[in-house]
Design a protein around this motif. Structure first.
Motif, PDB file in Angstrom:
ATOM      1  N   LEU A  95      -0.733  24.877 -12.278  1.00 35.51           N
ATOM      2  CA  LEU A  95      -2.103  24.413 -12.128  1.00 35.51           C
ATOM      3  C   LEU A  95      -2.097  23.029 -11.516  1.00 35.51           C
ATOM      4  CD1 LEU A  95      -3.635  23.238 -15.497  1.00 35.51           C
ATOM      5  CD2 LEU A  95      -1.241  23.886 -15.288  1.00 35.51           C
ATOM      6  N   GLY A  96      -3.290  22.494 -11.276  1.00 37.60           N
ATOM      7  CA  GLY A  96      -3.403  21.206 -10.625  1.00 37.60           C
ATOM      8  C   GLY A  96      -2.826  20.070 -11.456  1.00 37.60           C
ATOM      9  N   ILE A  97      -2.354  19.048 -10.765  1.00 42.40           N
ATOM     10  CA  ILE A  97      -1.780  17.903 -11.460  1.00 42.40           C
ATOM     11  C   ILE A  97      -2.848  17.162 -12.254  1.00 42.40           C
ATOM     12  CG2 ILE A  97      -1.997  16.505  -9.350  1.00 42.40           C
ATOM     13  CD1 ILE A  97       0.494  16.099 -12.305  1.00 42.40           C
ATOM     14  N   ALA A  98      -4.088  17.108 -11.751  1.00 47.58           N
ATOM     15  CA  ALA A  98      -5.143  16.393 -12.473  1.00 47.58           C
ATOM     16  C   ALA A  98      -5.437  17.036 -13.827  1.00 47.58           C
ATOM     17  CB  ALA A  98      -6.409  16.306 -11.615  1.00 47.58           C
ATOM     18  N   PRO A  99      -5.757  18.340 -13.891  1.00 43.91           N
ATOM     19  CA  PRO A  99      -5.989  18.928 -15.222  1.00 43.91           C
ATOM     20  C   PRO A  99      -4.759  18.902 -16.112  1.00 43.91           C
ATOM     21  CG  PRO A  99      -6.036  20.622 -13.508  1.00 43.91           C
ATOM     22  CD  PRO A  99      -6.057  19.298 -12.819  1.00 43.91           C
ATOM     23  N   SER A 100      -3.565  18.946 -15.530  1.00 37.40           N
ATOM     24  CA  SER A 100      -2.343  18.868 -16.342  1.00 37.40           C
ATOM     25  C   SER A 100      -2.289  17.532 -17.084  1.00 37.40           C
ATOM     26  CB  SER A 100      -1.100  19.014 -15.452  1.00 37.40           C
ATOM     27  OG  SER A 100      -1.053  20.268 -14.820  1.00 37.40           O
ATOM     28  N   THR A 151      -9.359  18.804  -6.200  1.00 35.90           N
ATOM     29  CA  THR A 151     -10.290  18.849  -5.072  1.00 35.90           C
ATOM     30  C   THR A 151     -11.479  17.926  -5.309  1.00 35.90           C
ATOM     31  OG1 THR A 151      -9.686  21.171  -4.828  1.00 35.90           O
ATOM     32  CG2 THR A 151     -11.567  20.395  -3.558  1.00 35.90           C
ATOM     33  N   ASP A 152     -12.038  18.004  -6.496  1.00 36.82           N
ATOM     34  CA  ASP A 152     -13.204  17.197  -6.843  1.00 36.82           C
ATOM     35  C   ASP A 152     -12.881  15.705  -6.812  1.00 36.82           C
ATOM     36  OD1 ASP A 152     -15.919  16.745  -8.127  1.00 36.82           O
ATOM     37  OD2 ASP A 152     -14.611  15.984  -9.710  1.00 36.82           O
ATOM     38  N   THR A 153     -11.760  15.322  -7.433  1.00 31.59           N
ATOM     39  CA  THR A 153     -11.416  13.894  -7.484  1.00 31.59           C
ATOM     40  C   THR A 153     -10.995  13.374  -6.110  1.00 31.59           C
ATOM     41  OG1 THR A 153      -9.135  14.403  -8.170  1.00 31.59           O
ATOM     42  CG2 THR A 153     -10.760  14.024  -9.908  1.00 31.59           C
ATOM     43  N   LEU A 154     -10.327  14.200  -5.331  1.00 32.48           N
ATOM     44  CA  LEU A 154      -9.963  13.826  -3.964  1.00 32.48           C
ATOM     45  C   LEU A 154     -11.223  13.513  -3.166  1.00 32.48           C
ATOM     46  CD1 LEU A 154      -7.990  13.789  -1.439  1.00 32.48           C
ATOM     47  CD2 LEU A 154      -8.528  16.214  -1.208  1.00 32.48           C
ATOM     48  N   HIS A 158     -11.295   9.512  -3.161  1.00 32.88           N
ATOM     49  CA  HIS A 158     -10.558   9.145  -1.948  1.00 32.88           C
ATOM     50  C   HIS A 158     -11.424   9.248  -0.694  1.00 32.88           C
ATOM     51  CE1 HIS A 158      -7.173   8.450   0.633  1.00 32.88           C
ATOM     52  NE2 HIS A 158      -7.289   9.635   1.214  1.00 32.88           N
ATOM     53  N   ILE A 159     -12.053  10.408  -0.504  1.00 32.61           N
ATOM     54  CA  ILE A 159     -12.794  10.622   0.743  1.00 32.61           C
ATOM     55  C   ILE A 159     -14.106   9.828   0.756  1.00 32.61           C
ATOM     56  CG2 ILE A 159     -13.979  12.346   2.161  1.00 32.61           C
ATOM     57  CD1 ILE A 159     -11.906  14.385   1.268  1.00 32.61           C
ATOM     58  N   VAL A 160     -14.909   9.950  -0.294  1.00 29.09           N
ATOM     59  CA  VAL A 160     -16.236   9.321  -0.302  1.00 29.09           C
ATOM     60  C   VAL A 160     -16.166   7.814  -0.571  1.00 29.09           C
ATOM     61  CG1 VAL A 160     -18.500   9.293  -1.397  1.00 29.09           C
ATOM     62  CG2 VAL A 160     -17.368  11.468  -0.953  1.00 29.09           C
ATOM     63  N   LYS A 161     -15.491   7.422  -1.666  1.00 21.97           N
ATOM     64  CA  LYS A 161     -15.494   6.008  -2.051  1.00 21.97           C
ATOM     65  C   LYS A 161     -14.551   5.171  -1.198  1.00 21.97           C
ATOM     66  CE  LYS A 161     -15.844   4.717  -6.310  1.00 21.97           C
ATOM     67  NZ  LYS A 161     -15.589   4.523  -7.766  1.00 21.97           N
ATOM     68  N   GLU A 162     -13.282   5.636  -1.071  1.00 18.30           N
ATOM     69  CA  GLU A 162     -12.288   4.805  -0.401  1.00 18.30           C
ATOM     70  C   GLU A 162     -12.449   4.810   1.116  1.00 18.30           C
ATOM     71  OE1 GLU A 162      -8.464   6.085  -1.730  1.00 18.30           O
ATOM     72  OE2 GLU A 162      -8.770   5.422  -3.795  1.00 18.30           O
ATOM     73  N   ILE A 163     -12.682   5.975   1.699  1.00 24.33           N
ATOM     74  CA  ILE A 163     -12.721   6.069   3.161  1.00 24.33           C
ATOM     75  C   ILE A 163     -14.133   5.857   3.702  1.00 24.33           C
ATOM     76  CG2 ILE A 163     -12.230   7.525   5.158  1.00 24.33           C
ATOM     77  CD1 ILE A 163     -10.088   8.921   3.522  1.00 24.33           C
ATOM     78  N   TRP A 313      -7.105   8.882  -8.593  1.00 30.08           N
ATOM     79  CA  TRP A 313      -8.407   9.434  -8.214  1.00 30.08           C
ATOM     80  C   TRP A 313      -9.134   9.946  -9.458  1.00 30.08           C
ATOM     81  CZ3 TRP A 313      -5.765  12.974  -4.052  1.00 30.08           C
ATOM     82  CH2 TRP A 313      -5.242  12.175  -3.028  1.00 30.08           C
ATOM     83  N   SER A 314      -8.387  10.620 -10.331  1.00 29.66           N
ATOM     84  CA  SER A 314      -8.993  11.153 -11.556  1.00 29.66           C
ATOM     85  C   SER A 314      -9.462  10.038 -12.478  1.00 29.66           C
ATOM     86  CB  SER A 314      -7.996  12.041 -12.293  1.00 29.66           C
ATOM     87  OG  SER A 314      -7.645  13.166 -11.514  1.00 29.66           O
ATOM     88  N   LYS A 315      -8.669   8.974 -12.572  1.00 24.45           N
ATOM     89  CA  LYS A 315      -9.047   7.860 -13.429  1.00 24.45           C
ATOM     90  C   LYS A 315     -10.290   7.168 -12.899  1.00 24.45           C
ATOM     91  CE  LYS A 315      -7.373   3.577 -15.517  1.00 24.45           C
ATOM     92  NZ  LYS A 315      -6.259   2.588 -15.583  1.00 24.45           N
ATOM     93  N   GLN A 316     -10.327   6.922 -11.594  1.00 25.22           N
ATOM     94  CA  GLN A 316     -11.477   6.252 -10.998  1.00 25.22           C
ATOM     95  C   GLN A 316     -12.741   7.098 -11.121  1.00 25.22           C
ATOM     96  OE1 GLN A 316     -10.930   4.481  -7.081  1.00 25.22           O
ATOM     97  NE2 GLN A 316      -8.730   4.345  -7.428  1.00 25.22           N
ATOM     98  N   ALA A 317     -12.577   8.422 -11.112  1.00 28.82           N
ATOM     99  CA  ALA A 317     -13.725   9.323 -11.240  1.00 28.82           C
ATOM    100  C   ALA A 317     -14.173   9.463 -12.688  1.00 28.82           C
ATOM    101  CB  ALA A 317     -13.385  10.695 -10.660  1.00 28.82           C
ATOM    102  N   GLY A 318     -13.384   8.903 -13.630  1.00 30.65           N
ATOM    103  CA  GLY A 318     -13.778   8.919 -15.023  1.00 30.65           C
ATOM    104  C   GLY A 318     -13.285  10.108 -15.819  1.00 30.65           C
ATOM    105  N   TYR A 319     -12.425  10.934 -15.241  1.00 29.11           N
ATOM    106  CA  TYR A 319     -11.925  12.114 -15.944  1.00 29.11           C
ATOM    107  C   TYR A 319     -10.667  11.809 -16.762  1.00 29.11           C
ATOM    108  CZ  TYR A 319     -14.937  14.497 -12.564  1.00 29.11           C
ATOM    109  OH  TYR A 319     -16.001  14.900 -11.806  1.00 29.11           O
TER     110      TYR A 319
END
Length: 338
Positions: A95-100, A151-154, A158-163, A313-319
């Motif tokens: 599974l994804g690294i973020a949910p892990s 996908t959501d945190t990316l 990354h895409i919306v806030k950082e770039i 990305w996950s931390k910055q998104a609050g997850y």
């Protein structure tokens, strides 16, 4: 060869019966591999998806059997296997690294023991949407998958806030929880959204099906530009193992990962044959799989620094409350040397 069983994530009451009654043992294989010698059945949860195909390929090629293992691969067709993993009904999961990391932070005793794949995310829009750069997403509707996923945190961080330097909560109308299979319809048919963040093979499939598909951001291509010396794309899916399984069955885990690595070598070294197997399993055109694989990579090698970077990305998104240390998250001592 094992028979795969599609199990809805919430169907816990019937999971055990399905796992025992509907999966055949991998004691024999189509290529005549020797019968397994280990009495331990390794229960592996995954999705029948491009990035998490390796256990299916390993089974079909007989690599687990060659290691003397009994392996049951269970396909969670409509969601993540983490709930069944957390309840002790699985030994290993992809599974994804973020949910892990999120689940480990919530007390699930697990370790990342191998990588699975990287890359693959694509932000699509229409040629007539008037969106020509990321900044022009402001005020637009964007379809996203389940919150908290890679996908959501990316997308948000990354895409919306950082770039793009936009606020994902205020500047964009995010439409969450859209299944990847439904995104092309929402974007190109009903036009309910102006863009969609999806992943392979859905992106390549949409590009081939809809002439007005337009790639606004290709994460794999941008990662390669940013890190030209890196041999791997940004981490997406990983292999996790229960701590109790690691402690009780270190030899079986080592053999499992040896077979797993062998399957990845086969996929990377025999693209035509591997693409045919993957396409058949996913019920896709082989051309779609071949195109999609330009945006992903299969690897068992873990890049700890890159992995922890994506968790930012996950931390910055609050997850994610805090980024775990490498020592807490990884246990890479069971991987084959090469």
């Amino acid at each position: 060869m094992n028979k795969r069983v599609a199990i809805p994530v919430l169907s816990f009451l019937i999971f055990s019966a399905l796992l025992v009654g509907c999966n055949r043992s991998s004691a024999t294989s189509a290529n005549g591999a020797a019968a397994p010698t280990s009495s331990q059945t390794i229960r592996v949860g995954t999705n029948l998806a491009l990035g998490t195909m390796v256990p299916f390929v390993a089974n079909e090629k007989g690599f687990f059997q060659q290691q003397g293992l009994h392996v049951k691969v269970v396909d969670f067709a409509d969601g993540s296997p983490i709930e069944a993993f957390a309840s002790g009904q699985l030994d290993i999961a992809l599974l994804g690294i973020a949910p892990s990391a999120i689940w480990q932070g919530q007390g699930v005793s697990l370790k990342v023991v191998a990588a699975a794949n990287g890359g693959g995310h694509v932000l699509l829009t229409r040629t007539d949407s008037g969106i020509n750069n990321l900044q022009q997403l402001k005020g637009r509707k964007v379809a996203t998958p389940k919150p908290g996923t890679v996908t959501d945190t990316l997308f948000r961080t990354h895409i919306v806030k950082e770039i793009a330097q936009l606020d994902p909560e205020k500047d964009i109308q995010i439409i969450p929880n859209v299944a990847p299979a439904d995104m092309p319809t929402a974007l190109f048919v009903t036009r309910e959204v102006d863009a969609a963040i999806t992943w392979e093979p859905y992106a390549s499939e949409a590009e081939m099906k809809f002439k007005n598909a337009k790639v606004l951001y290709d994460s794999a291509a941008e990662w390669r530009k940013a890190y030209p010396g890196s041999g791997q794309l940004y981490p997406v899916n990983v292999v996790i193992a229960r701590q109790s399984f690691i402690d009780a069955h270190p030899s079986e885990l080592r053999k499992f990962l040896a077979a797993y690595a062998q399957a990845i070598k086969f996929i990377n070294g025999n693209p035509d044959e591997a693409n045919k197997i993957i396409a058949d399993d996913l019920q896709l055109d082989t051309a779609v799989v071949a195109s999609a694989r330009h945006r992903i990579d299969y690897t068992w090698h873990v890049d700890p620094d890159a992995t922890l970077k994506t968790l930012e990305w996950s931390k910055q998104a609050g997850y994610l409350k805090e980024i775990p240390t490498a020592a807490k998250l990884f246990d890479l001592g069971y991987l084959p040397a090469e």
